[in-house]
Design an enzyme around this catalytic site. Structure first.
Site, PDB file in Angstrom:
ATOM      1  N   ASP A 180       0.592  -1.215  -0.046  1.00  0.00           N
ATOM      2  CA  ASP A 180       0.046  -0.004   0.086  1.00  0.00           C
ATOM      3  C   ASP A 180       0.902   1.148   0.013  1.00  0.00           C
ATOM      4  OD1 ASP A 180      -2.297   1.459   0.269  1.00  0.00           O
ATOM      5  OD2 ASP A 180      -2.005   1.607   2.714  1.00  0.00           O
ATOM      6  N   ASP A 182      -0.467   5.096   1.015  1.00  0.00           N
ATOM      7  CA  ASP A 182      -0.257   5.974   2.104  1.00  0.00           C
ATOM      8  C   ASP A 182      -0.387   5.399   3.308  1.00  0.00           C
ATOM      9  OD1 ASP A 182      -1.049   7.609  -0.160  1.00  0.00           O
ATOM     10  OD2 ASP A 182      -3.179   8.094   0.331  1.00  0.00           O
TER      11      ASP A 182
END
Length: 406
Positions: A180, A182
């Site tokens: 991922d 963020d």
């Protein structure tokens, strides 16, 4: 079949060159066959265990080894045992312990939990001293489900991280890692940085928090948050790119994985206007995210194409693995929010990084220290190996434009 003539030889003392070879030469002269052997050196102090199957009488072997040990200045002990356990070898797992700090009380609690599950610690290896302390335990026996549950409870109680993985050939052979972006690869949430320019950061942050905790539908909440960005000039994206900060340890993780031949991918519920730049700057192989619609130099508050949601992330993991020719069993996924749950579940190893409780509870293992390169320790890679590789080839580095607090 059990061997009643097996003998365990335990050697302790100050380490020195030629010690192991000297003892093995004596055993060879006596016709002994080495069944198992393990050696650990701590601050020049040696602990060496050799399990042998005797090809002759036991007494001459003991005498010859004792004489050689005396010449080498070490102490030796003998214990008769079977070379194999009844019922064959038990299942083995690697238990990785990480802490900052990692106190003796926490290690004792983990060891007690392992014993309570009917498992036994066969080997302990230190993986790192800093920025966190971590150890890898090779554990045999015990029920895997009970072991994971017990250690998860103990980890929470001791405020440490504990990972449990099946021991086997493919542990270090995981060849694709999907992360991922963020709050995983980079600090903070990109959409909140954009919202700050629109004067609605608090409102967007509140929605983001509930979404990552699994309380809101991702696509619906994303479209709602993006709608609040309507009218922002496109140049704001340049400002956000320039102010992104990588998570501590990210650069170390990326360059080490590249040295090991990993394929690296990022998937994000954020935006291609950010992830495409990260891909180029960090040498990442694959990147996929949502796309903000821009018209006449301004954000319209809309998205282009399908939303990268929870299901899409898991599907992308499979797509990247197929494209790279990597079995799913040899993939690693790293994420922090509910949007990552399916991806973490589908990967060979799912790692929750500073994640929300719903994600920590569902992932194979969790990391709560703020250093992304802690992922390397869960793969059995030591800090010394990383530093040695850096020293041998200092030019092998990602060269990101974004600040790197390694």
């Amino acid at each position: 079949m059990d061997d009643p003539t097996a003998l365990l030889i335990t050697v302790t003392g100050r380490d020195r060159p030629g010690l192991t070879s000297g003892l093995c030469e004596v055993l060879a002269d006596q016709g002994a066959r080495i069944v198992d052997m393990e050696q650990v050196v701590i601050r020049e102090r040696l602990i060496l265990g050799i399990l042998i199957s005797l090809g002759s009488e036991e007494a001459p072997v003991r005498e010859a080894v004792t004489t050689k040990a005396g010449q080498l200045g070490v102490h030796v002990e003998f214990e008769a045992m079977t070379s194999r356990r009844p019922g064959g070898d038990p299942m083995r797992h690697y238990v990785t312990i990480l802490g900052q700090p990692l106190r003796a009380r926490a290690v004792a609690a983990v060891a007690r939990s392992i014993a309570g599950c009917g498992a036994n610690i066969e080997r302990i290896v230190r993986l790192s001293r800093y920025p966190i302390t971590s150890f890898e335990l090779l554990v045999s026996g015990g029920d895997p489900t009970r072991l994971r549950a017990s250690l998860s409870t103990e980890a929470a109680a001791q405020r440490i991280d504990v990972g449990v993985q099946r021991a086997g050939l493919y542990r270090r052979a995981k060849r694709l890692i999907v992360m991922d972006v963020d709050s995983t690869l980079v600090q903070g949430e990109v959409i909140e940085l954009l919202a700050q320019h629109a004067g609605c950061r608090a409102e967007v942050a509140a929605i983001t928090q509930r979404t990552m905790a699994g309380e809101l539908d991702f696509e619906q909440s994303l479209r709602e948050r993006v709608g609040l960005l309507q009218g922002l000039p496109e140049t704001v994206l340049d400002n956000v790119r320039d102010h992104l900060i990588l998570t501590p340890g990210a650069n170390t993780l990326l360059r080490t994985l590249k040295r090991l031949g990993f394929t690296v991918a990022i998937v994000s519920g954020g935006f291609t206007q950010i992830t495409d730049d990260l891909r180029e700057r960090l040498g990442i192989d694959y990147a996929h995210a949502n796309t903000l619609e821009v018209r006449d130099g301004y954000l319209t508050g809309q998205l282009v194409g399908e939303v990268v949601d929870r299901k899409a992330k898991a599907d992308l993991l499979e797509r990247f693995a197929a494209d790279a020719g990597v079995p799913l069993s040899q993939t690693v996924a790293v994420g922090d929010g509910a949007n990552d749950l399916d991806m973490l579940a589908r990967a060979g190893l799912g790692i929750a990084f500073n994640a929300k409780p719903v994600v920590r509870d569902a992932a194979d293992t969790a990391v709560s220290v703020p250093y992304l390169d802690a992922v390397l320790f869960l793969l059995g890679i030591t800090r010394e190996e990383v530093e040695a590789a850096d020293a041998e080839d200092p030019s092998f580095r990602a060269r990101p434009r974004v600040p790197v607090p390694d």
